[in-house]
Design a protein around this motif. Structure first.
Motif, PDB file in Angstrom:
ATOM      1  N   ALA A 180       0.841  -1.199   0.000  1.00  0.00           N
ATOM      2  CA  ALA A 180       0.000   0.000   0.000  1.00  0.00           C
ATOM      3  C   ALA A 180       0.879   1.254   0.000  1.00  0.00           C
ATOM      4  O   ALA A 180       0.924   1.992   0.968  1.00  0.00           O
ATOM      5  CB  ALA A 180      -0.917  -0.028   1.225  1.00  0.00           C
ATOM      6  N   LEU A 181       1.598   1.449  -1.076  1.00  0.00           N
ATOM      7  CA  LEU A 181       2.503   2.610  -1.174  1.00  0.00           C
ATOM      8  C   LEU A 181       2.240   3.267  -2.514  1.00  0.00           C
ATOM      9  O   LEU A 181       3.041   3.168  -3.437  1.00  0.00           O
ATOM     10  CB  LEU A 181       3.953   2.131  -1.145  1.00  0.00           C
ATOM     11  N   ASP A 182       1.066   3.913  -2.623  1.00  0.00           N
ATOM     12  CA  ASP A 182       0.688   4.378  -3.955  1.00  0.00           C
ATOM     13  C   ASP A 182       0.934   5.856  -4.193  1.00  0.00           C
ATOM     14  O   ASP A 182       0.338   6.460  -5.068  1.00  0.00           O
ATOM     15  CB  ASP A 182      -0.765   3.981  -4.244  1.00  0.00           C
ATOM     16  N   ASP A 183       1.834   6.445  -3.415  1.00  0.00           N
ATOM     17  CA  ASP A 183       2.159   7.851  -3.590  1.00  0.00           C
ATOM     18  C   ASP A 183       2.821   8.086  -4.951  1.00  0.00           C
ATOM     19  O   ASP A 183       3.760   7.369  -5.315  1.00  0.00           O
ATOM     20  CB  ASP A 183       3.108   8.277  -2.464  1.00  0.00           C
ATOM     21  N   PRO A 184       2.338   9.076  -5.718  1.00  0.00           N
ATOM     22  CA  PRO A 184       2.963   9.328  -7.035  1.00  0.00           C
ATOM     23  C   PRO A 184       4.448   9.691  -6.922  1.00  0.00           C
ATOM     24  O   PRO A 184       5.202   9.540  -7.888  1.00  0.00           O
ATOM     25  CB  PRO A 184       2.156  10.516  -7.592  1.00  0.00           C
ATOM     26  N   LYS A 185       4.870  10.138  -5.734  1.00  0.00           N
ATOM     27  CA  LYS A 185       6.302  10.467  -5.552  1.00  0.00           C
ATOM     28  C   LYS A 185       7.153   9.210  -5.509  1.00  0.00           C
ATOM     29  O   LYS A 185       8.369   9.272  -5.464  1.00  0.00           O
ATOM     30  CB  LYS A 185       6.492  11.245  -4.251  1.00  0.00           C
ATOM     31  N   LEU A 186       6.492   8.075  -5.472  1.00  0.00           N
ATOM     32  CA  LEU A 186       7.221   6.811  -5.349  1.00  0.00           C
ATOM     33  C   LEU A 186       7.049   5.946  -6.587  1.00  0.00           C
ATOM     34  O   LEU A 186       6.835   4.751  -6.469  1.00  0.00           O
ATOM     35  CB  LEU A 186       6.671   6.025  -4.163  1.00  0.00           C
ATOM     36  N   ASP A 187       7.137   6.558  -7.760  1.00  0.00           N
ATOM     37  CA  ASP A 187       6.984   5.765  -8.980  1.00  0.00           C
ATOM     38  C   ASP A 187       8.369   5.375  -9.497  1.00  0.00           C
ATOM     39  O   ASP A 187       9.103   6.204 -10.036  1.00  0.00           O
ATOM     40  CB  ASP A 187       6.212   6.586 -10.023  1.00  0.00           C
ATOM     41  N   PHE A 188       8.709   4.122  -9.318  1.00  0.00           N
ATOM     42  CA  PHE A 188      10.060   3.671  -9.675  1.00  0.00           C
ATOM     43  C   PHE A 188      10.218   3.447 -11.176  1.00  0.00           C
ATOM     44  O   PHE A 188      11.333   3.306 -11.655  1.00  0.00           O
ATOM     45  CB  PHE A 188      10.418   2.398  -8.912  1.00  0.00           C
ATOM     46  N   ALA A 189       9.083   3.431 -11.918  1.00  0.00           N
ATOM     47  CA  ALA A 189       9.199   3.207 -13.361  1.00  0.00           C
ATOM     48  C   ALA A 189       9.904   4.378 -14.032  1.00  0.00           C
ATOM     49  O   ALA A 189      10.538   4.231 -15.075  1.00  0.00           O
ATOM     50  CB  ALA A 189       7.814   2.991 -13.960  1.00  0.00           C
ATOM     51  N   SER A 190       9.804   5.564 -13.416  1.00  0.00           N
ATOM     52  CA  SER A 190      10.390   6.746 -14.058  1.00  0.00           C
ATOM     53  C   SER A 190      11.831   6.992 -13.600  1.00  0.00           C
ATOM     54  O   SER A 190      12.412   8.031 -13.896  1.00  0.00           O
ATOM     55  CB  SER A 190       9.536   7.977 -13.735  1.00  0.00           C
ATOM     56  N   LEU A 191      12.399   6.051 -12.866  1.00  0.00           N
ATOM     57  CA  LEU A 191      13.763   6.249 -12.358  1.00  0.00           C
ATOM     58  C   LEU A 191      14.762   5.329 -13.057  1.00  0.00           C
ATOM     59  O   LEU A 191      14.419   4.212 -13.449  1.00  0.00           O
ATOM     60  CB  LEU A 191      13.818   5.940 -10.856  1.00  0.00           C
ATOM     61  N   ASP A 192      15.990   5.812 -13.189  1.00  0.00           N
ATOM     62  CA  ASP A 192      17.059   4.976 -13.734  1.00  0.00           C
ATOM     63  C   ASP A 192      18.028   4.535 -12.652  1.00  0.00           C
ATOM     64  O   ASP A 192      18.837   3.629 -12.858  1.00  0.00           O
ATOM     65  CB  ASP A 192      17.864   5.757 -14.789  1.00  0.00           C
ATOM     66  N   ARG A 193      18.000   5.226 -11.501  1.00  0.00           N
ATOM     67  CA  ARG A 193      19.029   4.961 -10.490  1.00  0.00           C
ATOM     68  C   ARG A 193      18.551   5.439  -9.129  1.00  0.00           C
ATOM     69  O   ARG A 193      17.770   6.393  -9.033  1.00  0.00           O
ATOM     70  CB  ARG A 193      20.298   5.731 -10.889  1.00  0.00           C
ATOM     71  N   LEU A 194      19.048   4.746  -8.124  1.00  0.00           N
ATOM     72  CA  LEU A 194      18.710   5.104  -6.753  1.00  0.00           C
ATOM     73  C   LEU A 194      20.015   5.295  -5.989  1.00  0.00           C
ATOM     74  O   LEU A 194      20.935   4.487  -6.118  1.00  0.00           O
ATOM     75  CB  LEU A 194      17.904   3.945  -6.164  1.00  0.00           C
ATOM     76  N   THR A 195      20.100   6.381  -5.212  1.00  0.00           N
ATOM     77  CA  THR A 195      21.269   6.605  -4.363  1.00  0.00           C
ATOM     78  C   THR A 195      20.833   6.513  -2.915  1.00  0.00           C
ATOM     79  O   THR A 195      19.920   7.235  -2.499  1.00  0.00           O
ATOM     80  CB  THR A 195      21.861   8.006  -4.648  1.00  0.00           C
ATOM     81  N   LEU A 196      21.450   5.620  -2.154  1.00  0.00           N
ATOM     82  CA  LEU A 196      21.094   5.440  -0.746  1.00  0.00           C
ATOM     83  C   LEU A 196      22.224   5.992   0.116  1.00  0.00           C
ATOM     84  O   LEU A 196      23.391   5.653  -0.115  1.00  0.00           O
ATOM     85  CB  LEU A 196      20.901   3.956  -0.425  1.00  0.00           C
ATOM     86  N   VAL A 197      21.884   6.814   1.086  1.00  0.00           N
ATOM     87  CA  VAL A 197      22.906   7.459   1.908  1.00  0.00           C
ATOM     88  C   VAL A 197      22.518   7.376   3.385  1.00  0.00           C
ATOM     89  O   VAL A 197      21.362   7.629   3.743  1.00  0.00           O
ATOM     90  CB  VAL A 197      23.074   8.947   1.493  1.00  0.00           C
ATOM     91  N   ALA A 198      23.484   7.028   4.237  1.00  0.00           N
ATOM     92  CA  ALA A 198      23.213   6.915   5.676  1.00  0.00           C
ATOM     93  C   ALA A 198      24.526   6.756   6.434  1.00  0.00           C
ATOM     94  O   ALA A 198      25.601   6.761   5.826  1.00  0.00           O
ATOM     95  CB  ALA A 198      22.307   5.710   5.949  1.00  0.00           C
ATOM     96  N   CYS A 199      24.431   6.616   7.750  1.00  0.00           N
ATOM     97  CA  CYS A 199      25.603   6.384   8.611  1.00  0.00           C
ATOM     98  C   CYS A 199      25.378   5.132   9.462  1.00  0.00           C
ATOM     99  O   CYS A 199      24.240   4.809   9.811  1.00  0.00           O
ATOM    100  CB  CYS A 199      25.801   7.530   9.602  1.00  0.00           C
TER     101      CYS A 199
END
Ligand code: M6R
Length: 364
Positions: A36-55
């Protein structure tokens, strides 16, 4: 309130089946069969890459997620330590979403990395425990982990809840990008839903972890090995042990053993191997044989199949319930936490407030 436990860390380890279940209820449909994550800000079809950052531990959650996103969603992922990312100032290619993972939501380096990505990345996403935090406020979309307040300085339940949210995101990405059939997705979601029950079964074996830890407590050094998705967990297991028991521990990808750390092997340095009987298990068996041939003591955390196949010379075996390989990093986090916890208790250290550490690192 420690709810009858000796330490907050023990309470927070024990809470994991419940809080992980809470997170699942928030992110799955009522019948549990859909994300149940239907937010339009979370559409992975329109992405080519993901950058994950943390400590720290959150960074290890990100390293695990790289395996998930790449394997199930065919989405390339970069993972970075926030303090490196912010000063390296890397180029952010088009169609890249940046995702920041932080329990506190106030970690100075992670926040600075997020600000650097503002205006550069297509989307600023975060996974946080503190919904009112700076990182949550400054992202386009903040996903809560629902772990509840975490008091122990050593992160436990926040880690497994971060992992489960990351895994659900990866499965959603697989759906958005047409990388999985509906049947495959349903099968994986059912593996995710089985986690609280599998965690309970693992926690019931606490006494075995305590006994093994009494021996670990005698060591000055320990090595943690894992392959594939369990490699980041070897790093996390080593971090947990050093944070609260002050035993020097290092995590390595099992395949790196020959490239250096094998020189350290002797009877004095236990080698903790995290390895379910998955497609890579045979390789891990040869690594264990290399350790044992040099007099090293192997503490193997595995499932029943792995225990049957592993060599007789293994010093100590801890058995975890069978699970789908995709969710193994979440389930095997519990053994890593329990070993660190009981070792620290055996050594008599200050488990909830280890020396020199703060719960929230708001300065560099
Ligand atoms: O609040 P954050 O998740 O941003 O914190 C990141 C690290 O400081 C944190 O995970 C740290 O490594 C813990 N002490 C690990 O147990």
């Amino acid at each position: 309130d420690k709810a009858g436990h000796k330490h907050f860390m023990a309470k927070e380890i024990a809470e994991q089946p419940v809080v992980l279940g809470d997170a699942l209820r928030h992110y799955l449909s009522d019948d549990g069969r859909n994300i149940a994550l239907d937010d339009p800000k979370l559409d992975f079809a329109s992405l080519d890459r993901l950058t994950l950052v943390a400590c720290g531990t959150a960074y290890y959650a990100c390293l695990t997620a790289k395996y998930w996103f790449e394997q199930v969603a065919n989405l390339p992922v970069d993972v970075d330590i926030a303090s490196e990312f912010r000063y390296r100032e890397p180029p952010v290619p088009p169609r890249t979403a940046a995702l920041f993972v932080s329990q506190s939501g106030e970690t100075a380096d992670t926040l600075a990395a997020l600000r650097y990505c503002n205006g550069r990345a297509e989307r600023l996403l975060s996974i946080v425990n503190a919904n009112e935090s700076s990182i949550a406020r400054e992202s386009d979309l903040a996903l809560p982990i629902y772990a509840g307040t975490e008091i122990g300085v050593a992160s436990t339940k926040a880690f497994t809840c971060q992992l489960v949210v990351l895994l659900l995101l990866a499965l959603k990405a697989a759906r958005d990008r047409g990388a999985m059939t509906e049947d495959q997705l349903a099968d994986k979601l059912s593996a995710v839903r089985s986690l609280p029950a599998l965690m309970n079964l693992t926690l019931e074996r606490g006494e075995e972890f305590r006994r093994a830890s009494n021996h670990l407590a005698e060591a000055d050094h320990a090595l943690f090995l894992g392959r594939g998705m369990l490699y980041p967990l070897a790093l996390e297991g080593a971090l947990k042990l050093k944070e609260i028991s002050y035993i020097h521990a290092e995590g390595y990808a099992s395949g790196e053993l020959k490239h250096g750390p094998i020189a350290l092997i002797d009877q004095q340095m236990p080698v903790v191997v995290m390895a379910p009987r998955d497609a890579l298990f045979d390789k891990t068996v040869s690594n264990m044989q290399e350790v044992m041939a040099r007099g090293g003591k192997v503490l193997l955390v595995t499932d029943r199949g792995g225990a049957e196949e592993a060599d007789d010379g293994v010093w100590w075996q801890l058995i975890v319930p069978d699970c789908d390989p995709l969710v193994a990093p979440i389930l095997y986090a519990l053994p890593a936490q329990l070993l660190a916890y009981h070792t620290a208790v055996a050594k008599g250290t200050d488990v909830d407030q280890p020396r020199n550490l703060a719960k929230s690192v708001t300065v560099e």
